[in-house]
Design an enzyme around this catalytic site. Sequence first.
Site, PDB file in Angstrom:
ATOM      1  N   ASP A 160       0.822  -1.230   0.000  1.00 31.74           N
ATOM      2  CA  ASP A 160       0.000   0.000   0.000  1.00 31.74           C
ATOM      3  C   ASP A 160       0.847   1.267   0.000  1.00 31.74           C
ATOM      4  O   ASP A 160       0.427   2.312   0.503  1.00 31.74           O
ATOM      5  CB  ASP A 160      -0.952   0.040   1.210  1.00 31.74           C
ATOM      6  CG  ASP A 160      -1.810  -1.204   1.320  1.00 31.74           C
ATOM      7  OD1 ASP A 160      -2.465  -1.543   0.324  1.00 31.74           O
ATOM      8  OD2 ASP A 160      -1.809  -1.843   2.392  1.00 31.74           O
ATOM      9  N   GLY A 190      -4.240  -3.884  -4.665  1.00 31.94           N
ATOM     10  CA  GLY A 190      -5.039  -2.882  -5.353  1.00 31.94           C
ATOM     11  C   GLY A 190      -4.247  -1.614  -5.558  1.00 31.94           C
ATOM     12  O   GLY A 190      -3.600  -1.125  -4.637  1.00 31.94           O
ATOM     13  N   HIS A 191      -4.255  -1.087  -6.768  1.00 35.39           N
ATOM     14  CA  HIS A 191      -3.583   0.178  -7.063  1.00 35.39           C
ATOM     15  C   HIS A 191      -4.640   1.235  -7.354  1.00 35.39           C
ATOM     16  O   HIS A 191      -5.459   1.072  -8.262  1.00 35.39           O
ATOM     17  CB  HIS A 191      -2.652   0.024  -8.273  1.00 35.39           C
ATOM     18  CG  HIS A 191      -1.433  -0.793  -7.966  1.00 35.39           C
ATOM     19  ND1 HIS A 191      -0.657  -1.376  -8.942  1.00 35.39           N
ATOM     20  CD2 HIS A 191      -0.860  -1.124  -6.793  1.00 35.39           C
ATOM     21  CE1 HIS A 191       0.343  -2.032  -8.374  1.00 35.39           C
ATOM     22  NE2 HIS A 191       0.235  -1.881  -7.083  1.00 35.39           N
TER      23      HIS A 191
END
Length: 431
Positions: free
Chosen positions: A13, A40-41
Amino acid sequence: MSNVVVVGAQWGDEGKGKIVDLLTEYADVVVRFQGGNNAGHTLVVGGEKTVLHLIPAGILHPGKACVIGNGVVLDPEVLLLEIDRLKEKGFLSDDGQLVVSLDAHVIMPWHKAIDQAREKAMGEGRIGTTGRGIGPTYEDKVARRGLRVRDLLDEERLHRKVKDRLALARDELSRLGASPDLDEPAILKRAAQQGRRIARYAADVSLWLHGAMKAGRSLLFEGAQGTLLDVDHGTYPFVTSSNTVAGNAAVGSGLGPRAIDYVLGISKAYSTRVGSGPYPTELRDETGDRLRKVGNEFGATTGRPRRTGWLDALALRFAARVNGLDGLALTKLDVLTGFETVRIAVAYRVDGKVLTEMPGDPELLERAEPLYEDLPGWSEKVEGLRTWDDLPPRARTYVRRVEELCGVKVVGLSVGADRGETILVENPFRR
């Protein structure tokens, strides 16, 4: 031609997606080499947010090729949903822009069911998995019983492999006290449909990338999660199921190590962690709450609130060593604006001893008390600044101290959420 690997230098993250998106301008091909949709980007371009879980962040740039390597575990449903959403937004108009490895392993419904059942059965000892089937899929890969993308494209082979694997999956689910009800005909039908849609993107990625390099195209390798979640080098067992370090960029894409020219680590200007496991600089007070609120520290994939804390120089030095970092990018520098004092952990006290390097034993890390160095904070806003010299003097002092403590030059600074709110001190592709 230059090939650059971007890796997380903390617990994930770190804002890798934003940096990859920025550097894609200078690359021809962006390659995802490990992990799955447990990552997740979040990208903000022109005020519009896009969250990607499998497809490389470079997909937002027209004309750039994006590759999913053999080291990734692929959830076909998630991949196809991302493709559809991107097309709805006007991206990926050319299907040739996306290449998916035939050898990437596939997350099947039983992997998700087993993942969730195991986590539930562990109770308070749970690891904090996202429950998306990542671990069980990597297990099947190592056990030589996994399904790969190429298996979805051959219905006879698909039927044979699903039938063989389902029996074992039902047995395990029963032992875990979960429902073993897996509808074989429905699974086969859905997998075959997914295979037909994915077929247009599927290729021998190793050969494809080798050809791209021979043609003089520059590659940007995009990692998922962070160094301290690496299955070999992280805070085991509170780690992900793949190698997140830079060396896996070659293995997870089918290229040799000489294909890598530069390794860029990404770190927040503070630190965060999601899930269970040791985290020496964690703040369980108003300061931690402030970092979480101002930094919007909630998982892009799970929505879970992230644990927050001050920057850990020992963890950064460790990341520099195991990745061979050539440069470092600090993200979310703007979140520290307004703190009277900013702190950096420069040592740990463990069982009465002072340690200046991160211990390999996670149980020691659980007992580690951080020893801090305090630096004066700054009140001037940094959003909108575009050059190093524009930064407040105290912010520059903080960044220089980070460089000294981790032994790596800071070559990039993120000062806001949008793509343009980044200061690139040194471009890894133009050294």
